[in-house]
Design a protein around this motif. Sequence first.
Motif, PDB file in Angstrom:
ATOM      1  N   ARG A  71       0.825  -1.212   0.000  1.00  0.00           N
ATOM      2  CA  ARG A  71       0.000   0.000   0.000  1.00  0.00           C
ATOM      3  C   ARG A  71       0.859   1.261   0.000  1.00  0.00           C
ATOM      4  NH1 ARG A  71      -4.694   2.053  -1.695  1.00  0.00           N
ATOM      5  NH2 ARG A  71      -5.105   3.997  -0.597  1.00  0.00           N
ATOM      6  N   LEU A  72       1.917   1.288   0.771  1.00  0.00           N
ATOM      7  CA  LEU A  72       2.771   2.474   0.840  1.00  0.00           C
ATOM      8  C   LEU A  72       3.404   2.789  -0.511  1.00  0.00           C
ATOM      9  CD1 LEU A  72       4.571   1.966   4.275  1.00  0.00           C
ATOM     10  CD2 LEU A  72       2.895   3.727   3.703  1.00  0.00           C
ATOM     11  N   LEU A  73       3.917   1.773  -1.192  1.00  0.00           N
ATOM     12  CA  LEU A  73       4.566   1.993  -2.489  1.00  0.00           C
ATOM     13  C   LEU A  73       3.546   2.411  -3.546  1.00  0.00           C
ATOM     14  CD1 LEU A  73       6.917   0.553  -0.996  1.00  0.00           C
ATOM     15  CD2 LEU A  73       7.532  -0.463  -3.194  1.00  0.00           C
ATOM     16  N   TYR A  74       2.395   1.760  -3.536  1.00  0.00           N
ATOM     17  CA  TYR A  74       1.363   2.121  -4.516  1.00  0.00           C
ATOM     18  C   TYR A  74       0.883   3.559  -4.288  1.00  0.00           C
ATOM     19  CZ  TYR A  74      -3.112   2.650  -6.781  1.00  0.00           C
ATOM     20  OH  TYR A  74      -4.152   3.151  -7.535  1.00  0.00           O
ATOM     21  N   THR A  75       0.697   3.932  -3.029  1.00  0.00           N
ATOM     22  CA  THR A  75       0.213   5.285  -2.718  1.00  0.00           C
ATOM     23  C   THR A  75       1.180   6.342  -3.229  1.00  0.00           C
ATOM     24  OG1 THR A  75      -0.964   4.491  -0.755  1.00  0.00           O
ATOM     25  CG2 THR A  75      -0.502   6.849  -0.867  1.00  0.00           C
ATOM     26  N   PHE A  76       2.489   6.096  -3.066  1.00  0.00           N
ATOM     27  CA  PHE A  76       3.453   7.059  -3.598  1.00  0.00           C
ATOM     28  C   PHE A  76       3.360   7.141  -5.122  1.00  0.00           C
ATOM     29  CE2 PHE A  76       7.640   7.203  -5.754  1.00  0.00           C
ATOM     30  CZ  PHE A  76       7.770   8.579  -5.769  1.00  0.00           C
ATOM     31  N   PHE A  77       3.314   5.991  -5.786  1.00  0.00           N
ATOM     32  CA  PHE A  77       3.208   5.988  -7.249  1.00  0.00           C
ATOM     33  C   PHE A  77       1.950   6.713  -7.695  1.00  0.00           C
ATOM     34  CE2 PHE A  77       1.738   3.977 -11.225  1.00  0.00           C
ATOM     35  CZ  PHE A  77       2.826   4.256 -12.034  1.00  0.00           C
ATOM     36  N   GLN A  78       0.852   6.471  -7.015  1.00  0.00           N
ATOM     37  CA  GLN A  78      -0.414   7.113  -7.353  1.00  0.00           C
ATOM     38  C   GLN A  78      -0.344   8.630  -7.186  1.00  0.00           C
ATOM     39  OE1 GLN A  78      -3.552   6.850  -4.394  1.00  0.00           O
ATOM     40  NE2 GLN A  78      -5.054   6.366  -5.980  1.00  0.00           N
ATOM     41  N   SER A  79       0.066   9.078  -6.007  1.00  0.00           N
ATOM     42  CA  SER A  79       0.095  10.520  -5.722  1.00  0.00           C
ATOM     43  C   SER A  79       1.164  11.232  -6.541  1.00  0.00           C
ATOM     44  CB  SER A  79       0.323  10.759  -4.229  1.00  0.00           C
ATOM     45  OG  SER A  79       1.510  10.119  -3.797  1.00  0.00           O
ATOM     46  N   GLY A  80       2.331  10.581  -6.735  1.00  0.00           N
ATOM     47  CA  GLY A  80       3.405  11.207  -7.506  1.00  0.00           C
ATOM     48  C   GLY A  80       3.039  11.415  -8.955  1.00  0.00           C
ATOM     49  N   THR A  81       2.457  10.408  -9.590  1.00  0.00           N
ATOM     50  CA  THR A  81       2.088  10.539 -11.008  1.00  0.00           C
ATOM     51  C   THR A  81       0.907  11.494 -11.186  1.00  0.00           C
ATOM     52  OG1 THR A  81       0.763   8.507 -10.797  1.00  0.00           O
ATOM     53  CG2 THR A  81       2.976   8.303 -11.731  1.00  0.00           C
ATOM     54  N   GLN A  83       0.189  14.066  -9.284  1.00  0.00           N
ATOM     55  CA  GLN A  83       0.695  15.427  -9.091  1.00  0.00           C
ATOM     56  C   GLN A  83       1.469  15.889 -10.317  1.00  0.00           C
ATOM     57  OE1 GLN A  83      -0.004  16.882  -6.017  1.00  0.00           O
ATOM     58  NE2 GLN A  83       0.633  18.829  -6.885  1.00  0.00           N
ATOM     59  N   ALA A  84       2.273  15.012 -10.894  1.00  0.00           N
ATOM     60  CA  ALA A  84       3.059  15.367 -12.071  1.00  0.00           C
ATOM     61  C   ALA A  84       2.168  15.603 -13.284  1.00  0.00           C
ATOM     62  CB  ALA A  84       4.071  14.260 -12.372  1.00  0.00           C
ATOM     63  N   THR A  85       1.096  14.842 -13.409  1.00  0.00           N
ATOM     64  CA  THR A  85       0.208  14.946 -14.571  1.00  0.00           C
ATOM     65  C   THR A  85      -0.343  16.356 -14.734  1.00  0.00           C
ATOM     66  OG1 THR A  85      -0.429  12.617 -14.411  1.00  0.00           O
ATOM     67  CG2 THR A  85      -1.919  14.075 -15.618  1.00  0.00           C
ATOM     68  N   PRO A 106       6.775  19.046 -12.922  1.00  0.00           N
ATOM     69  CA  PRO A 106       6.410  17.638 -12.661  1.00  0.00           C
ATOM     70  C   PRO A 106       7.431  16.918 -11.786  1.00  0.00           C
ATOM     71  CG  PRO A 106       7.101  17.933 -14.958  1.00  0.00           C
ATOM     72  CD  PRO A 106       6.944  19.301 -14.365  1.00  0.00           C
ATOM     73  N   LEU A 107       8.712  17.281 -11.934  1.00  0.00           N
ATOM     74  CA  LEU A 107       9.747  16.649 -11.120  1.00  0.00           C
ATOM     75  C   LEU A 107       9.535  16.968  -9.650  1.00  0.00           C
ATOM     76  CD1 LEU A 107      12.330  14.974 -11.002  1.00  0.00           C
ATOM     77  CD2 LEU A 107      13.642  17.074 -11.405  1.00  0.00           C
ATOM     78  N   ALA A 108       9.219  18.230  -9.355  1.00  0.00           N
ATOM     79  CA  ALA A 108       8.959  18.628  -7.968  1.00  0.00           C
ATOM     80  C   ALA A 108       7.732  17.912  -7.417  1.00  0.00           C
ATOM     81  CB  ALA A 108       8.766  20.141  -7.884  1.00  0.00           C
ATOM     82  N   GLY A 109       6.717  17.716  -8.280  1.00  0.00           N
ATOM     83  CA  GLY A 109       5.511  17.008  -7.852  1.00  0.00           C
ATOM     84  C   GLY A 109       5.803  15.590  -7.409  1.00  0.00           C
ATOM     85  N   VAL A 110       6.706  14.925  -8.096  1.00  0.00           N
ATOM     86  CA  VAL A 110       7.094  13.560  -7.718  1.00  0.00           C
ATOM     87  C   VAL A 110       7.961  13.577  -6.466  1.00  0.00           C
ATOM     88  CG1 VAL A 110       8.380  11.510  -8.423  1.00  0.00           C
ATOM     89  CG2 VAL A 110       6.928  12.684 -10.087  1.00  0.00           C
ATOM     90  N   LEU A 111       8.909  14.502  -6.414  1.00  0.00           N
ATOM     91  CA  LEU A 111       9.880  14.509  -5.311  1.00  0.00           C
ATOM     92  C   LEU A 111       9.242  14.848  -3.966  1.00  0.00           C
ATOM     93  CD1 LEU A 111      13.035  16.131  -6.958  1.00  0.00           C
ATOM     94  CD2 LEU A 111      12.597  13.726  -6.467  1.00  0.00           C
ATOM     95  N   PHE A 112       8.311  15.786  -3.933  1.00  0.00           N
ATOM     96  CA  PHE A 112       7.734  16.102  -2.624  1.00  0.00           C
ATOM     97  C   PHE A 112       6.851  14.957  -2.120  1.00  0.00           C
ATOM     98  CE2 PHE A 112       3.799  18.048  -4.549  1.00  0.00           C
ATOM     99  CZ  PHE A 112       2.845  17.514  -3.680  1.00  0.00           C
ATOM    100  N   GLY A 155       9.582   8.929 -14.657  1.00  0.00           N
ATOM    101  CA  GLY A 155       9.371   8.686 -16.080  1.00  0.00           C
ATOM    102  C   GLY A 155       7.907   8.758 -16.469  1.00  0.00           C
ATOM    103  N   CYS A 156       7.058   8.075 -15.697  1.00  0.00           N
ATOM    104  CA  CYS A 156       5.619   8.101 -15.974  1.00  0.00           C
ATOM    105  C   CYS A 156       5.061   9.511 -15.788  1.00  0.00           C
ATOM    106  CB  CYS A 156       4.890   7.133 -15.044  1.00  0.00           C
ATOM    107  SG  CYS A 156       5.244   5.394 -15.353  1.00  0.00           S
ATOM    108  N   GLY A 157       5.530  10.201 -14.751  1.00  0.00           N
ATOM    109  CA  GLY A 157       5.050  11.552 -14.477  1.00  0.00           C
ATOM    110  C   GLY A 157       5.384  12.528 -15.593  1.00  0.00           C
ATOM    111  N   MET A 158       6.601  12.463 -16.118  1.00  0.00           N
ATOM    112  CA  MET A 158       7.001  13.352 -17.218  1.00  0.00           C
ATOM    113  C   MET A 158       6.175  13.076 -18.476  1.00  0.00           C
ATOM    114  SD  MET A 158       9.512  15.300 -16.082  1.00  0.00           S
ATOM    115  CE  MET A 158      10.556  15.816 -17.436  1.00  0.00           C
ATOM    116  N   PHE A 159       5.948  11.811 -18.749  1.00  0.00           N
ATOM    117  CA  PHE A 159       5.165  11.408 -19.926  1.00  0.00           C
ATOM    118  C   PHE A 159       3.729  11.920 -19.809  1.00  0.00           C
ATOM    119  CE2 PHE A 159       2.652   8.483 -22.489  1.00  0.00           C
ATOM    120  CZ  PHE A 159       3.405   8.402 -23.656  1.00  0.00           C
TER     121      PHE A 159
END
Length: 258
Positions: A71-81, A83-85, A106-112, A155-159
């Motif tokens: 759940r923790l890893l999925y939540t980060f992937f979900q929120s990071g992408t 935010q970047a979108t 988008p990079l900042a969106g993933v990093l925070f 990568g997904c976020g930038m795309f």
Amino acid sequence: MVKYIKGFFKYRFLLWELVKKGIKLKYRRSYLGIVWSLIEPILTTIVLVIVFGTLFNNKDPQFPLYVVSGRLLYTFFQSGTKQATTAIRNNSSMIKKVYVPKYLYPLAGVLFNFIIFLISLIVLVLVMIYTHTLPTLYLWQFLPALAILLVFTIGCGMFLSALHVFFRDVEYLWNVMLMLIMYMSAIFYFPDRLLKSRWAFVIQYNPLYCIIDIFRGSVMGYQAPAWDFGYTIVVSLMAVFLGTYLFWKTQDRFILHI
């Protein structure tokens, strides 16, 4: 390439300010603040363990750890992408006024979101204590799993960020995709039966599941398959390359569509 690397270091302080701004905005109306990043996964894990543990008659003492690690890893992937979108459109007023390398948004969106995710890993330690799970020699898999996850999410976020500038429906389509990815990532169920069926490819070729499997191996004490490492490294590098290339090729036209 040297030009872009120099540009990145030139604006690294601005990137850090954007990251801090993102964290502040996320919790600006919350009384609990960043503590909520610890409470939310605990509550979610309790619900998932009760519901799916009962539904599948799962009595494995490590099941809570299995659920929370996924759940923790999925939540980060979900929120990071996510935010970047929307990063370019959400910062359109700034982009129109001041020149700043657009990829910083988008990079900042993933990093925070990654920083918040690292803080939320405290929950993982608490669940390990609760389930009486001790660290093992396989703990080394922890770092490569996080590194691959971060690269893949960027990568997904930038795309998605580049696509969203021209096609607003990308935001809503990605929300649907995220739900499908969640169910294909074996977050709250053991995939053994599925892996033995003709639908095994749904799990085996899901990069996020493979990353989660590496991470779970580090905390639950088993060696993740070599396939997980090789496959996710290749897919993550491809995602960064394709995402960065699409962003670079289209960024000059962003101003006409935001």
